[in-house]
Design an enzyme around this catalytic site. Structure first.
Site, short mmCIF file in Angstrom:
data_model
loop_
_atom_site.label_atom_id
_atom_site.label_comp_id
_atom_site.label_asym_id
_atom_site.label_seq_id
_atom_site.Cartn_x
_atom_site.Cartn_y
_atom_site.Cartn_z
N LYS A 173 3.46 0.91 1.20
CA LYS A 173 3.84 -0.47 0.86
C LYS A 173 5.13 -0.80 1.60
CE LYS A 173 3.50 -2.99 -3.23
NZ LYS A 173 2.58 -4.04 -2.82
N1 PMP Z 1 -3.43 -3.88 -1.26
C1 PMP Z 1 -2.27 -4.50 -0.96
C2 PMP Z 1 -2.03 -4.96 0.43
C3 PMP Z 1 -1.31 -4.72 -1.97
O1 PMP Z 1 -0.16 -5.33 -1.69
C4 PMP Z 1 -1.58 -4.30 -3.29
C5 PMP Z 1 -0.58 -4.55 -4.38
N2 PMP Z 1 0.33 -3.51 -4.50
C6 PMP Z 1 -2.81 -3.66 -3.54
C7 PMP Z 1 -3.70 -3.47 -2.50
C8 PMP Z 1 -3.13 -3.16 -4.90
O2 PMP Z 1 -2.37 -2.00 -5.20
P1 PMP Z 1 -1.94 -1.63 -6.67
O3 PMP Z 1 -3.18 -1.63 -7.48
O4 PMP Z 1 -1.34 -0.28 -6.54
O5 PMP Z 1 -0.98 -2.67 -7.12
#
Ligand code: PMP
Length: 306
Positions: free
Chosen positions: A156
Site C-alpha cells: 500500500k
Molecule cells: N485494493 C486496493 C488498491 C486498495 O486500496 C484496498 C484498500 N486497502 C484494497 C484492495 C482492499 O484491501 P483491504 O481489504 O486490506 O482494505
C-alpha cells in the site's frame, strides 16, 4: 469522537500539533506506505472493535520493511497504540483509522536508504464508502493497474494511489461510482481501492495474488466466510474483462468498501441488475462478524474499552 487526537512522532497529541514540513521527502515522492483500518461500534455491548488490527499492522510493517522503512514497533505495539488513541479520543462510533509510515527527512533525493522513517496515525469518522445496499455502477478504466514491477501494487504505497486517483476520477467524471482496472496483461486486477470477485454458476472467482493487486485483508476474510460458512467454492484465477459482463454477480471488498455489490458494469446490468443472493448472504455474515456478532470471528477483533 470527543477529541481529535493523532499519534505523531511517538506521542498522542492534539491533531493541530501533528504537522509535517513542506520539505518532507515522502510528500514529494510518494514514498510512504499506509493502511486503512476500521473500528466498529457495537451499541448493545457499548464496545468499539478494531477489525483485523494485527493483520493490518503486520501488512504495514512488512510493506514498510520492503521499502527500507524499519520501525521500532511490533504489530501488537501498534494495535495497542491505536486502541489508546481511540480511547483517549473517546470514539463511540464507526471510525476509519489511517496509519502512515513516511520518511521525515527534509532532503531532495528520491531514494529509500539513509532516511529516517516515522509513523503517524489519525482517525476519520466514516460511514459507508460506496453503497453496499443498492450496489454501484462501475466502469472498466482506460488506466491500467500499476504493474508489480513498476510500483508494486502488492504494497500500500502512497505514490501508487496516483494510479487509483486517475481511474477513480475517470469513472466519476463519466457518471459511474467506481473504476475496475485491468492489469498490464489485460486481465481484471482490482478497483481503485477494492479487490473484486465475480460469481458464475454458484462459484466465486477472484484474481489471484499474482495479478498485480493488493493482498486485501477483507479479501481473505471474505474467502473464509464463503468457503467455511457458506460452503461456496472460491477459485483464484485470471478473469477477462468479457467475463465480467456475463457474471451472475460481481462485488468488491475492502476496508472502506466492506462488501459492495456491483450491479452494472459499462452499461450492462450484472445478472438481473439487482444485488444477488450470494452477495447478500455474504454481506449479512460479514456485517455481523465485524461487530462481534459471530463467535468464530471475534478473534479478529480488538476491544478498545476495558
Ligand atoms: N485494493 C486496493 C488498491 C486498495 O486500496 C484496498 C484498500 N486497502 C484494497 C484492495 C482492499 O484491501 P483491504 O481489504 O486490506 O482494505
Amino acid at each position: 469522537m470527543k477529541r481529535e487526537l493523532a499519534f505523531f512522532e511517538g506521542k498522542i497529541v492534539p491533531i493541530e500539533e501533528a504537522k509535517i514540513s513542506i520539505k518532507t521527502n515522502s510528500f514529494h515522492y510518494g514514498t510512504a506506505v499506509f493502511e486503512g483500518i476500521r473500528a466498529y461500534w457495537n451499541d448493545e455491548e457499548q464496545q468499539l472493535y478494531i477489525l483485523a488490527g494485527k493483520e493490518h499492522y503486520e501488512r504495514l510493517l512488512k510493506n514498510a520493511r520492503a521499502m527500507f522503512m524499519d520501525l521500532p514497533y511490533s504489530a501488537e505495539d501498534l494495535v495497542e497504540i491505536t486502541a489508546r488513541l481511540l480511547r483517549e479520543s473517546e470514539v463511540k462510533e464507526d471510525i476509519y483509522i489511517r496509519p502512515i509510515v513516511y520518511f521525515k527527512d527534509l532532503k531532495l533525493t528520491p531514494k529509500l536508504i539513509g532516511y529516517q522513517p516515522e509513523i503517524a496515525i489519525y482517525l476519520y469518522p466514516f460511514g459507508a464508502y460506496l453503497d453496499p445496499q443498492k450496489g454501484i455502477r462501475a466502469k472498466v478504466s482506460s488506466w491500467k493497474r500499476n504493474d508489480d514491477n513498476a510500483i508494486p501494487s502488492r504494497y500500500k504505497i502512497a505514490g501508487a494511489y496516483v494510479n487509483s486517483a486517475l481511474a477513480k476520477t475517470e469513472a466519476l467524471m463519466a457518471g459511474y461510482d467506481e473504476a475496475i482496472m485491468l492489469n498490464a496483461n489485460g486481465y481484471v486486477a482490482e478497483g481503485s481501492g477494492e479487490n473484486i470477485f465475480i460469481v458464475r454458476n454458484g462459484k466465486v472467482i477472484t484474481p489471484s495474488l499474482n495479478e498485480h493487486i493488493l493482498e486485501g485483508i477483507t479479501r481473505a476474510l471474505v474467502i473464509r466466510i464463503l468457503t467455511e460458512d457458506m460452503g461456496v467454492e472460491v477459485q483464484e484465477r485470471p478473469i477477462a474483462r468479457s467475463e465480467l459482463y456475463i457474471a451472475d454477480e460481481v462485488f468488491m471488498t475492502g476496508t472502506a468498501a466492506e462488501v459492495t455489490p456491483i450491479v452494472e458494469i459499462d452499461n450492462r446490468p450484472i445478472g438481473d441488475g439487482q444485488v444477488g443472493p450470494i452477495t447478500k448472504q455474504l454481506q449479512s455474515i460479514f456485517f455481523d462478524a465485524v461487530r462481534g456478532k459471530v463467535e468464530k470471528y471475534r478473534e479478529l477483533l480488538t476491544p478498545v474499552y476495558k
